[in-house]
Scaffold this active site. Structure first.
Site, PDB file in Angstrom:
ATOM      1  N   HIS A 196       0.660  -1.182   0.058  1.00  0.00           N
ATOM      2  CA  HIS A 196       0.257   0.075   0.117  1.00  0.00           C
ATOM      3  C   HIS A 196       0.723   1.252   0.029  1.00  0.00           C
ATOM      4  CE1 HIS A 196      -4.179   1.743   0.713  1.00  0.00           C
ATOM      5  NE2 HIS A 196      -4.246   0.692   0.133  1.00  0.00           N
ATOM      6  N   HIS A 248      -6.910  -3.676 -10.336  1.00  0.00           N
ATOM      7  CA  HIS A 248      -7.677  -3.045  -8.727  1.00  0.00           C
ATOM      8  C   HIS A 248      -9.081  -2.679  -9.159  1.00  0.00           C
ATOM      9  CE1 HIS A 248      -8.352   0.266  -6.056  1.00  0.00           C
ATOM     10  NE2 HIS A 248      -7.635  -0.635  -5.250  1.00  0.00           N
TER      11      HIS A 248
END
Lengths: 440, 357
Positions: free
Chosen positions: A244, A344
């Protein structure tokens, strides 16, 4: 002196060039001159090749599943003169109202335009936005683009993945859920659930927040957390790990090297996305595949990563990168560099369903993200209520393909009304021990 | 750089007009006096230079730079007396003792605005400042391991074992820095890095000289130990080269060379590479005060080195010169205070006492 004169003259030269030759001129306070433009420009050039379809209306919906959601869905609905409607999604976490306003800014590009000309309209929205596209413009284009593909599929009577030349695998596209287990027992339980449901892959994360140089207790904790995942889930399940962008290249390189024996499917965003050589520094010191790209817009934003062959997997998001049009092009370019695609999708169900269509037609497709869990959540139940089927739920580890035209669903505005727009809410804001700003 | 590039940039520079306009009336922040005090710690013998800048309004500012017997104070005075003390951005890189002038200028600016320097600079970005010291002090739980050079060439495993012993002596809950002091050959540096890699040192400081880029590529390519550079670097372009080539994980501009705003500019350069900053500081307590202000004004600060002399007489000197005592840490951090300017009072009589030219 001559040189100074040269510079002094430059502004006058620019002003002359900017003077338009025809059309009504509007001069605003900055003295800039514009030719006014109304309606979808250039459409008259295509008067001899009409499809018969025209966009007659556009609606934008902000949809908050909970009043304080940081990611109200941004849905776009396009209406046509023949009754066909198209839906798309441009959800941008933490910036919902900005995208809704930006979609409306594109109204003049759309009303009266031929919705079949997706490629042409996409180019106009991107190029004629002048500043090109960051996440706000990119998400707005994404929502509109998906709706245009939906209309085109419906008008031509086939699902979007067939328009794109797929499917590669008629059984569907492989996906993964997010890991849902805080300790060894829960993870072992999850392994059992995966066996029962046919799930082949999960994605987890690393604990805590990291400074750009980090202390060894934190590095050790991250390594132990990842070791626990492999120990508990066993050798047969693929494990992806999302850093992340919490880590700098310096800190990520250390953790990535230590977890090489865990044989992870990939490590995602080991550092923030702005600096491609920084990402390369991590990738070239690791045998674990590296993935990135969920924050990148269009093939232009991915070009350097692709041509340098920096990473192994690209993860552009159909709700931000510029919709179906941008996603298939990125996949095509990435394929030339032997880079795989693992898009994603952590927003609403429309983008989720749209990305499955593109996945099904990618030669280099690896796996599709969905931010759901192996167990059903409230979100899954709302999506079922909206669409009438369990959207983004896997069967035997795959998202099934639809035979219905367009993106393959019907949705009523009335069903959305139960979840009114709760306004833009910020995404998480986290800080280090000394109060300084941290990546999450 | 190509000949054409240089030509284009020269053409642009030729268009610049000096921005200095004659003041309509006397500027209260006009500099009236600049004094430089080289001082020496009585036992360690460490030297640094303190600078006092006085303005027409009476507000004074202090700064610190490295010691150099050849500092041209007259040149500094002749170019800066009469100019506005607040214009720290206009200090030319070649200014003698420019780092100290920068600190003094910001000190004056802060005192005038009744605000700490970090507030002038848009901070605070943090509430406390992580620090470490050498020699080791329990208030800062970070050990610095001075890496010995091998006694002879090709010592191989014996040398690696020696390094491993040093690292293993550090308790597992104490972080450590490897200090190469720029003395190792690239091969030895890479060997040391490989030996300690799995122990996760905070960073390897000056493993070898940064002048040989290919040597750094070897160290950086073979291991993942973070590398820190900054010793002796005076040109920000050196940091740019290291950042561009991906060969540095922690930039360490010296606060005694770059001053507050110079370090801050290097930090800004490092930011888009996700590279943190740990300013070097080998001088006195004014430098520490400046370093705290600096840390509280940077987003990518990681840790500050505090020189804590071993001998009590040297520590007493630091306390005499500057109050309050800022160099006392708590659980590894220095305090960020709310006092104006650099947040300190300088005792000029004490400065005179340790004045040593």
């Amino acid at each position: 002196m001559r040189r100074r004169n040269f510079l002094a003259l430059a502004p006058a030269g620019l002003a002359m060039a900017a003077t338009p030759k025809r059309g009504r001129v509007v001069t605003d306070s900055c003295g800039c001159a514009f030719q006014t433009q109304t309606g979808p420009l250039g459409m008259e050039a295509f008067a001899d090749v009409p499809s018969g379809l025209k966009i007659t209306g556009m609606k934008v919906f902000g949809v908050s599943l909970t009043p304080t959601s940081d990611r109200p869905y941004v849905f776009v609905k396009l209406e046509t003169n023949q009754g066909i409607v198209g839906w798309g999604e441009g959800t941008l976490e933490g910036k919902a109202a900005a995208v809704m306003a930006c979609v409306n800014d594109f109204r003049d590009f759309l009303i009266g335009a031929d919705p079949m000309q997706v490629e042409h309209i996409w180019q106009s929205m991107y190029v004629h936005s002048f500043y090109r596209a960051g996440p706000v413009i990119g998400s707005a284009i994404s929502g509109i683009d998906q709706a245009l593909w939906d209309i085109r599929g419906k008008a031509l009577g086939m699902p979007v993945y067939k328009l794109l030349g797929g499917p590669f695998d008629p059984r569907g596209v492989r996906g993964y859920y997010h890991l849902d287990g805080a300790n060894r027992d829960q993870l072992i339980q999850l392994r059992q659930t995966a066996r029962e449901q046919g799930i082949t892959c999960f994605k987890g994360g690393i604990p805590g927040y990291y400074e750009w140089i980090e202390r060894r207790p934190k590095i050790d904790r991250a390594i132990k957390a990842l070791q626990l995942l492999r120990e508990s889930l066993g050798p047969d399940i693929d494990i992806a790990v999302d850093f992340h962008a919490k880590t700098s290249p310096s800190v990520a390189s250390i953790i990535v090297k230590e977890v090489e024996p865990l044989n992870l499917l990939f490590i995602e965003e080991p550092c923030p996305p702005e600096n491609v050589p920084a990402m390369a520094k991590i990738a070239r010191r690791s045998t674990t595949p590296i993935a990135t790209g969920e924050r990148l817009i269009a093939a232009y934003g991915c070009r350097e990563l692709i041509e340098m062959g920096v990473v192994d997997i690209l993860q552009t998001d159909i709700n931000h990168t510029g919709g179906i049009t941008a996603l298939w092009k990125i996949a095509a370019a990435a394929n030339v560099s032997s880079i795989s695609m693992a898009p994603h999708a952590c927003e609403g169900p429309i983008g989720g369903l749209a990305t499955i269509h593109v996945d099904a037609a990618m030669p280099n497709f690896l796996v599709q993200e969905v931010c759901g869990l192996a167990r059903l959540t409230d979100t899954d139940r709302v999506w079922q209520e909206w669409l009438g089927f369990p959207a983004m739920r896997m069967v035997d580890g795959r998202f099934p393909l639809s035979e219905k035209p367009g993106l393959g669903f019907e949705m009523s505005e009335a069903s959305l009304a139960k979840y009114p727009f709760g306004g833009t809410r910020p995404m998480a804001r986290v800080f280090h021990e000394d109060g300084s700003v941290a990546e999450w | 750089m190509s000949h054409l590039t240089l030509q284009r940039r020269a053409r642009l520079r030729a268009g610049f007009v000096p921005q200095v306009a004659a003041a309509a009336r006397p500027d209260p922040l006009g500099i009236t006096e600049i004094r430089l005090f080289p001082v020496r710690e009585p036992v360690s013998g460490i030297r640094y230079s303190l600078l006092k800048v006085t303005t027409r309004s009476g507000v004074t500012g202090w700064g610190e730079c490295g010691y150099d017997p050849n500092w041209d104070v007259k040149a500094l005075q002749s170019s800066w007396i009469g100019r506005p003390a607040n214009a720290y951005a206009t200090i030319a890189p070649s200014t003698p003792c420019g780092a100290a002038l920068d600190m003094a200028s910001l000190d004056i600016l802060g005192k005038t605005a009744k605000a700490p320097v970090y507030r002038i600079l848009g901070g605070p970005t943090r509430t406390k400042v992580r620090a470490y010291s050498s020699p080791y002090s329990r208030q800062f739980p970070v050990a610095v391991i001075d890496v010995p050079t091998p006694e002879s060439r090709n010592q191989g495993k014996a040398y690696q074992n020696r390094i491993a012993d040093l690292v293993n002596a550090v308790p597992a809950d104490v972080d450590f820095v490897l200090a190469g002091n720029g003395r190792l050959s690239p091969g030895d540096a890479a060997s040391v890095a490989a030996t300690v890699e799995a122990k996760h040192p905070l960073w390897f400081d000056e493993p070898c000289s940064p002048s040989n880029i290919e040597a750094l590529r070897k160290v950086s390519g073979e291991t993942v130990v973070p590398l820190g550079f900054g010793s002796g670097i005076e040109d920000p372009g050196v940091f740019q080269t290291l950042l561009r080539e991906g060969l540095v994980d922690l930039v360490r501009p010296d606060i005694g060379i770059f001053g507050i705003s110079g370090v801050r500019r290097v930090a800004a350069l490092a930011e888009p590479y996700y590279v943190a900053v740990a300013p070097r500081h080998s001088g006195g307590p004014i430098g520490t005060a400046a370093a705290i202000q600096l840390a509280a004004s940077m987003p990518n600060f990681f840790i500050q080195h505090v020189p804590l002399p071993a001998d009590e007489r040297d520590r007493a000197m630091r306390r005499e010169i500057v109050s309050p005592a800022l160099e006392n840490g708590k659980s590894g951090f220095l305090e960020v205070t709310n006092s104006p300017g650099l947040g300190i009072t300088v005792n000029e009589a004490a400065v005179e006492k340790y004045h040593a030219s």
